[in-house]
Design an enzyme around this catalytic site. Structure first.
Site, mmCIF file in Angstrom:
data_model
loop_
_atom_site.group_PDB
_atom_site.id
_atom_site.type_symbol
_atom_site.label_atom_id
_atom_site.label_comp_id
_atom_site.label_asym_id
_atom_site.label_seq_id
_atom_site.Cartn_x
_atom_site.Cartn_y
_atom_site.Cartn_z
ATOM 1 C CB THR A 178 -70.863 10.035 -6.953
ATOM 2 O OG1 THR A 178 -70.367 11.233 -7.541
ATOM 3 C CG2 THR A 178 -72.183 10.311 -6.264
ATOM 4 C CG ASN A 180 -68.155 11.279 -16.556
ATOM 5 O OD1 ASN A 180 -67.602 10.895 -17.593
ATOM 6 N ND2 ASN A 180 -67.777 10.870 -15.363
ATOM 7 C CE1 TYR A 227 -73.575 14.754 -13.798
ATOM 8 C CE2 TYR A 227 -71.348 13.931 -14.029
ATOM 9 C CZ TYR A 227 -72.672 13.728 -13.684
ATOM 10 O OH TYR A 227 -73.084 12.497 -13.244
ATOM 11 C CG HIS A 285 -66.707 16.326 -12.868
ATOM 12 N ND1 HIS A 285 -66.511 15.737 -14.106
ATOM 13 C CD2 HIS A 285 -67.487 15.462 -12.169
ATOM 14 C CE1 HIS A 285 -67.162 14.578 -14.135
ATOM 15 N NE2 HIS A 285 -67.755 14.390 -12.971
ATOM 16 C CG ASN A 287 -75.254 12.455 -17.181
ATOM 17 O OD1 ASN A 287 -76.259 11.856 -16.805
ATOM 18 N ND2 ASN A 287 -74.236 12.704 -16.380
HETATM 19 C C1 LIG Z 1 -70.159 4.459 -8.164
HETATM 20 C C2 LIG Z 1 -69.448 5.355 -9.136
HETATM 21 C C3 LIG Z 1 -69.399 6.712 -8.891
HETATM 22 C C4 LIG Z 1 -68.715 7.567 -9.776
HETATM 23 N N1 LIG Z 1 -68.633 8.894 -9.479
HETATM 24 C C5 LIG Z 1 -67.863 9.723 -10.242
HETATM 25 C C6 LIG Z 1 -67.649 11.069 -9.860
HETATM 26 O O1 LIG Z 1 -68.106 11.543 -8.807
HETATM 27 N N2 LIG Z 1 -66.890 11.841 -10.687
HETATM 28 C C7 LIG Z 1 -66.351 11.360 -11.851
HETATM 29 O O2 LIG Z 1 -65.671 12.101 -12.564
HETATM 30 N N3 LIG Z 1 -66.523 10.066 -12.222
HETATM 31 C C8 LIG Z 1 -67.246 9.241 -11.434
HETATM 32 N N4 LIG Z 1 -67.367 7.911 -11.763
HETATM 33 C C9 LIG Z 1 -66.586 7.378 -12.887
HETATM 34 C C10 LIG Z 1 -65.249 6.801 -12.372
HETATM 35 O O3 LIG Z 1 -64.401 7.824 -11.901
HETATM 36 C C11 LIG Z 1 -64.513 6.006 -13.465
HETATM 37 O O4 LIG Z 1 -64.290 6.848 -14.555
HETATM 38 C C12 LIG Z 1 -65.282 4.767 -13.901
HETATM 39 O O5 LIG Z 1 -65.671 4.006 -12.773
HETATM 40 C C13 LIG Z 1 -64.464 3.902 -14.825
HETATM 41 O O6 LIG Z 1 -63.300 3.437 -14.169
HETATM 42 P P1 LIG Z 1 -63.178 1.881 -13.682
HETATM 43 O O7 LIG Z 1 -63.375 1.035 -14.893
HETATM 44 O O8 LIG Z 1 -61.795 1.790 -13.106
HETATM 45 O O9 LIG Z 1 -64.256 1.660 -12.659
HETATM 46 C C14 LIG Z 1 -68.084 7.042 -10.923
HETATM 47 C C15 LIG Z 1 -68.150 5.665 -11.166
HETATM 48 C C16 LIG Z 1 -68.799 4.831 -10.288
HETATM 49 C C17 LIG Z 1 -68.798 3.347 -10.546
#
Ligand SMILES: Cc1cc2nc3c(=O)[nH]c(=O)nc-3n(C[C@H](O)[C@H](O)[C@H](O)COP(=O)(O)O)c2cc1C
Length: 403
Positions: free
Chosen positions: A43, A201, A203, A198, A258
């Site tokens: 996001t 997380n 939702y 989705h 959440n």
């Molecule tokens: C800024 C940001 C926005 C995110 N938005 C979403 C999202 O829209 N949908 C989702 O399923 N996870 C979202 N996540 C979770 C990421 O998809 C991912 O699971 C999380 O960053 C852990 O992976 P990483 O350690 O590689 O960053 C978001 C994470 C971050 C940091």
């Protein structure tokens, strides 16, 4: 591959990376992916206002990242009711479909593959984000702890406490599923290559699955077959629109983000993973419950390890894991057979050319959390590639105002 004319450096590089499992091709549904590095859904809250419409700036951001084997877009609400944060894009209006076409065209022109993450936030919202300032909906009227991200009267971002949501009536459930049907159909019209549901997380779908947020006594509550019903109905409707081999599902077993939780997660997620195997999906995407341990290079807790084993065992299809990985840990996990693909979140924000950086064992840019949500090109389309570091000019992005 090295050829007689390949330089010494090239031959050294190909030798060095020949064992990299991340760079082995993989088939995902009908698609042949050249490697296993996925851009995770992220996001960024930069859809144009009013209307939550994707723009050319968003198209540029995604087009920069097409060297990922698959891009999963930021979570995208299937309805006005499904929105939970300011400035997130939707997939329920004609304008939004046209906006997303800019994105899919740019990604396809650059040779990429892109799935839309379809989303309903349930109770993780606020009347300020809902049509006619109505209450957000949820399986049960249980208020989450924490705050919602809204736009205040001055057009600025603000955090406000969550409210107690309204429990969905059983008569509404077919209409709720139809919000996803419309989202899936619109995603097809917008030129995507598939959709990711989705279910993670905290939702809406996760609120139904987890026992702490679902106190219903009807066909959508109680035993796990009932709590998983909404997910399966959404999988079925998305598969009717897309064929199941272009549908993925994201889950977050043992997740607490959440304010969710489950009393018997092994039973719950074991059932869901097994049941999802029946649909011949493109993939199951799991938010890694061991993310914190992986990041710290520590041993995950036994319960977390068991959950990962359980999902791997019960789900008979391609498994994608995301959370806490770097090049080395991703290789190790693929090598141990714990997953088929690895998705990267924060590293994809900061490194538009992440696969190339991994291939060359090059240093990574560091992400800047202060520019995650809202704003324009800064912290969005201006992270440099290795080619830019070598002096190449980047393709310019149109920095459209998002409101
Ligand atoms: C800024 C940001 C926005 C995110 N938005 C979403 C999202 O829209 N949908 C989702 O399923 N996870 C979202 N996540 C979770 C990421 O998809 C991912 O699971 C999380 O960053 C852990 O992976 P990483 O350690 O590689 O960053 C978001 C994470 C971050 C940091």
């Amino acid at each position: 591959m090295s050829t007689p004319t390949a330089s010494v450096a090239e031959r050294a590089l190909s030798k060095q990376t020949s064992k990299d499992l991340l760079f082995q091709p993989v088939k995902l549904g009908r698609y042949n992916l050249p490697h296993r590095i996925v851009m995770a859904p992220l996001t960024r809250s930069r859809a144009r206002q009013p209307g939550n419409v994707p723009t050319l700036l968003n198209a540029c951001y995604y087009a920069q990242r097409t060297s990922a084997a698959l891009i999963v877009t930021e979570a995208t609400q299937v309805s006005m009711q499904g929105q939970g944060y300011a400035w997130t894009p939707g997939i329920h209006s004609r304008e939004q479909v046209d906006g997303w076409k800019l994105v899919t065209d740019a990604v396809h022109d650059a040779g990429g593959l892109i799935f839309l993450q379809i989303w309903h936030v349930g109770r993780i919202s606020h009347p300020a984000l809902q049509p006619d300032q109505m209450l957000p909906v949820a399986p049960s009227a249980i208020k989450p702890s924490g705050e919602a991200f809204i736009e205040n009267e001055n057009g600025e971002p603000a955090m406000v406490p969550f409210v107690t949501p309204r429990a969905l009536q059983i008569e509404e459930m077919p209409y709720l599923v139809r919000q996803y049907t419309r989202g899936a159909k619109n995603a097809l019209s917008a030129g995507f290559d598939g959709v990711e549901i989705h279910g993670a997380n905290g939702y809406l779908i996760n609120q139904f699955i987890d026992s702490s947020t679902n106190r219903r006594g009807d066909a959508y509550g109680g035993q796990i077959e009932n709590r998983a019903r909404l997910l399966m109905e959404v999988v079925e409707t998305a598969s009717e629109v897309w064929d199941s081999d272009r549908v993925g599902v994201r889950l977050s077993p043992l997740g607490t983000f959440n304010d969710v939780g489950d009393d018997h997660p092994e039973e719950t997620f074991g059932y869901v993973a097994r049941k999802l195997s029946d649909y011949n999906l493109a993939y199951l995407h799991v938010v890694n419950p061991a993310a914190a341990a992986v990041e710290k290079r520590a041993e995950p807790e036994p319960r977390v390890k068991r959950m990962l084993q359980l999902i791997r065992e019960k789900y008979r299809g391609k498994l994608m894991l995301c959370g806490g990985f770097d090049h080395e840990s991703a290789e190790a996990w693929l090598g141990q057979g714990k997953a088929d693909l690895i998705a990267f979140g924060r590293k994809s924000i900061a490194n538009p050319d992440l696969p190339e950086r991994f291939r060359r064992h090059a240093p990574l840019n560091q992400d800047d959390p202060s520019t995650y949500y809202g704003g324009g090109a800064k912290g969005y389309t201006d992270y440099p590639t290795l080619a830019q570091d070598r002096g190449e000019q980047p393709k310019p992005c149109v920095d459209e105002r998002w409101r």
